[in-house]
Design an enzyme around this catalytic site. Structure first.
Site, PDB file in Angstrom:
ATOM      1  N   ASN A   1      54.075  18.818  30.812  1.00  0.00           N
ATOM      2  CA  ASN A   1      53.118  17.933  31.482  1.00  0.00           C
ATOM      3  C   ASN A   1      52.477  18.738  32.604  1.00  0.00           C
ATOM      4  OD1 ASN A   1      51.675  15.997  32.818  1.00  0.00           O
ATOM      5  ND2 ASN A   1      53.444  14.795  33.494  1.00  0.00           N
ATOM      6  N   TRP A   2      51.272  19.185  32.352  1.00  0.00           N
ATOM      7  CA  TRP A   2      50.590  20.020  33.356  1.00  0.00           C
ATOM      8  C   TRP A   2      50.100  19.203  34.554  1.00  0.00           C
ATOM      9  CZ3 TRP A   2      47.001  24.440  31.125  1.00  0.00           C
ATOM     10  CH2 TRP A   2      47.816  25.424  30.547  1.00  0.00           C
ATOM     11  N   LYS A   3      50.110  17.874  34.424  1.00  0.00           N
ATOM     12  CA  LYS A   3      49.556  17.017  35.480  1.00  0.00           C
ATOM     13  C   LYS A   3      48.136  17.501  35.798  1.00  0.00           C
ATOM     14  CE  LYS A   3      54.248  16.079  36.869  1.00  0.00           C
ATOM     15  NZ  LYS A   3      55.196  15.699  37.906  1.00  0.00           N
TER      16      LYS A   3
ATOM     17  N   HIS B   1      53.958   7.167  33.266  1.00  0.00           N
ATOM     18  CA  HIS B   1      54.538   8.163  34.169  1.00  0.00           C
ATOM     19  C   HIS B   1      54.636   7.555  35.567  1.00  0.00           C
ATOM     20  CE1 HIS B   1      55.123  11.770  36.541  1.00  0.00           C
ATOM     21  NE2 HIS B   1      55.466  12.383  35.426  1.00  0.00           N
TER      22      HIS B   1
ATOM     23  N   GLU C   1      54.048   8.671  38.415  1.00  0.00           N
ATOM     24  CA  GLU C   1      52.883   8.926  39.289  1.00  0.00           C
ATOM     25  C   GLU C   1      51.771   7.927  38.991  1.00  0.00           C
ATOM     26  OE1 GLU C   1      52.482  13.083  38.339  1.00  0.00           O
ATOM     27  OE2 GLU C   1      54.414  13.455  39.309  1.00  0.00           O
TER      28      GLU C   1
ATOM     29  N   GLU D   1      62.824   9.822  33.520  1.00  0.00           N
ATOM     30  CA  GLU D   1      62.437  10.667  34.653  1.00  0.00           C
ATOM     31  C   GLU D   1      62.762   9.940  35.960  1.00  0.00           C
ATOM     32  OE1 GLU D   1      59.274  13.758  33.503  1.00  0.00           O
ATOM     33  OE2 GLU D   1      58.209  11.980  34.140  1.00  0.00           O
TER      34      GLU D   1
ATOM     35  N   GLY E   1      59.594  16.847  40.821  1.00  0.00           N
ATOM     36  CA  GLY E   1      58.922  17.754  41.753  1.00  0.00           C
ATOM     37  C   GLY E   1      59.697  18.013  43.030  1.00  0.00           C
TER      38      GLY E   1
ATOM     39  N   SER F   1      62.488  18.115  37.564  1.00  0.00           N
ATOM     40  CA  SER F   1      62.959  19.424  38.030  1.00  0.00           C
ATOM     41  C   SER F   1      63.777  20.183  36.983  1.00  0.00           C
ATOM     42  CB  SER F   1      63.753  19.284  39.338  1.00  0.00           C
ATOM     43  OG  SER F   1      62.925  18.744  40.358  1.00  0.00           O
TER      44      SER F   1
ATOM     45  N   GLY G   1      57.430  19.407  34.192  1.00  0.00           N
ATOM     46  CA  GLY G   1      56.269  19.469  35.066  1.00  0.00           C
ATOM     47  C   GLY G   1      56.057  20.891  35.565  1.00  0.00           C
ATOM     48  N   GLY G   2      56.472  21.157  36.794  1.00  0.00           N
ATOM     49  CA  GLY G   2      56.209  22.446  37.455  1.00  0.00           C
ATOM     50  C   GLY G   2      56.533  23.669  36.601  1.00  0.00           C
TER      51      GLY G   2
HETATM   52  P1  13P Z   1      58.815  18.402  37.544  1.00  0.00           P
HETATM   53  O1  13P Z   1      59.384  19.136  36.357  1.00  0.00           O
HETATM   54  O2  13P Z   1      57.785  19.199  38.301  1.00  0.00           O
HETATM   55  O3  13P Z   1      59.898  17.837  38.407  1.00  0.00           O
HETATM   56  O4  13P Z   1      58.006  17.148  36.958  1.00  0.00           O
HETATM   57  C1  13P Z   1      58.608  16.319  36.049  1.00  0.00           C
HETATM   58  C2  13P Z   1      57.595  15.401  35.497  1.00  0.00           C
HETATM   59  O5  13P Z   1      57.102  14.520  36.186  1.00  0.00           O
HETATM   60  C3  13P Z   1      57.158  15.603  34.116  1.00  0.00           C
HETATM   61  O6  13P Z   1      56.410  14.526  33.657  1.00  0.00           O
END
Ligand code: 13P
Length: 254
Positions: free
Chosen positions: A10-12, A96, A98, A167, A173, A212, A233-234
């Site tokens: 997930n590149w966001k 998600h 967010e 999640e 994050g 994470s 994510g990251g």
């Molecule tokens: P991180 O891996 O950056 O914690 O993000 C997780 C996430 O929200 C994937 O959708």
């Protein structure tokens, strides 16, 4: 039947065309290290086409990070499921945290998005659920996750086009990953919920952990019975990290 390991990037709101090229090359170079793993990349929607071109000959699937709950019409700035499919997406992230927190993804909206995705041929819904730190402290984790599942899937009759991503909000994050045991406990509860709702087909639904996940903790998470892969994510923005996570998921198939 064994569930195929699944790793989703997930590149966001990150990445650019240069990263598409770098990441696609890295995934191509290392594909032989994780032949059993299904790899999906969810870039910002405007990069789907660049991804589609970059991985034309590769076994990499594309996904979107969200979808509108309507099929078409006057919804400025939004994308319909059929448009995303046309741009190459065969997975859509839904609910998600967010989007739940900051972009108005209420439970009814998420349920409407789920039905849009399930109505589209060859499209898989990746429903994200998870509790806040406060809810965990108050020992509401199971109740919160079960309520999210019920709200989004109450009207859904079949689960073949479904993936669940657990999640925990406090792990996203933050560098504070859930321990493998903490994650497994919730995944087992989700598995039970799915089998109660969908019968034996619920055992085939893949449940991903996100929050994470990094190269150095992925293997321990993916060793758990009900953790079928990760939503990343990251670490999905760094080729070496993401490749290592995909490779860690390969061990689930042996
Ligand atoms: P991180 O891996 O950056 O914690 O993000 C997780 C996430 O929200 C994937 O959708």
């Amino acid at each position: 039947m064994q569930r195929q390991p699944l790793v989703i990037a997930n590149w966001k709101m990150n990445g650019d065309r240069k990263l598409v090229t770098t990441m696609a090359e890295a995934l191509r170079e290392h594909a032989a290290d994780y032949p059993a793993v299904q790899v999906v990349v969810c870039p910002p929607a405007v990069l789907l086409e660049a991804w589609q071109q970059a991985v034309f000959y590769d076994q990499i699937y594309l996904g979107a990070q969200d979808v509108n709950e309507h099929s078409h019409g006057a919804h400025t700035g939004e994308h319909s499921c059929s448009l995303l499919a046309e741009a190459g997406a065969s997975f859509v992230l839904l609910g998600h945290s967010e989007r739940r927190q900051w972009y108005g993804d209420s439970e009814p909206r998420i349920a409407a998005k789920v039905s849009q995705v399930l109505a589209q041929d060859n499209m898989t819904a990746v429903l994200c659920v998870g509790e806040s730190a406060e809810q965990r402290q108050q020992q509401q984790t199971f109740a919160v996750v079960a309520a999210q599942l019920a709200a989004a899937l109450g009207q859904v009759a079949r689960c073949e086009q479904l993936v669940i991503a657990y999640e925990p909000i406090w792990a996203i994050g933050t560098g504070a990953t859930a321990s493998p045991e903490q994650a497994q406990e919730v995944h087992a509860m989700i598995r039970q919920w799915l089998t109660e709702k969908f019968g034996s087909a619920g055992r085939e639904v893949r449940i991903l952990y996100g929050g994470s996940v990094k190269a150095d903790n992925a293997a321990a998470l993916f060793a758990q019975t009900d953790i079928d892969g990760g939503l990343i994510g990251g670490a999905s923005l760094a080729a070496d990290q993401f490749v290592a996570i995909c490779t860690a998921a390969q061990t689930r198939s042996s």
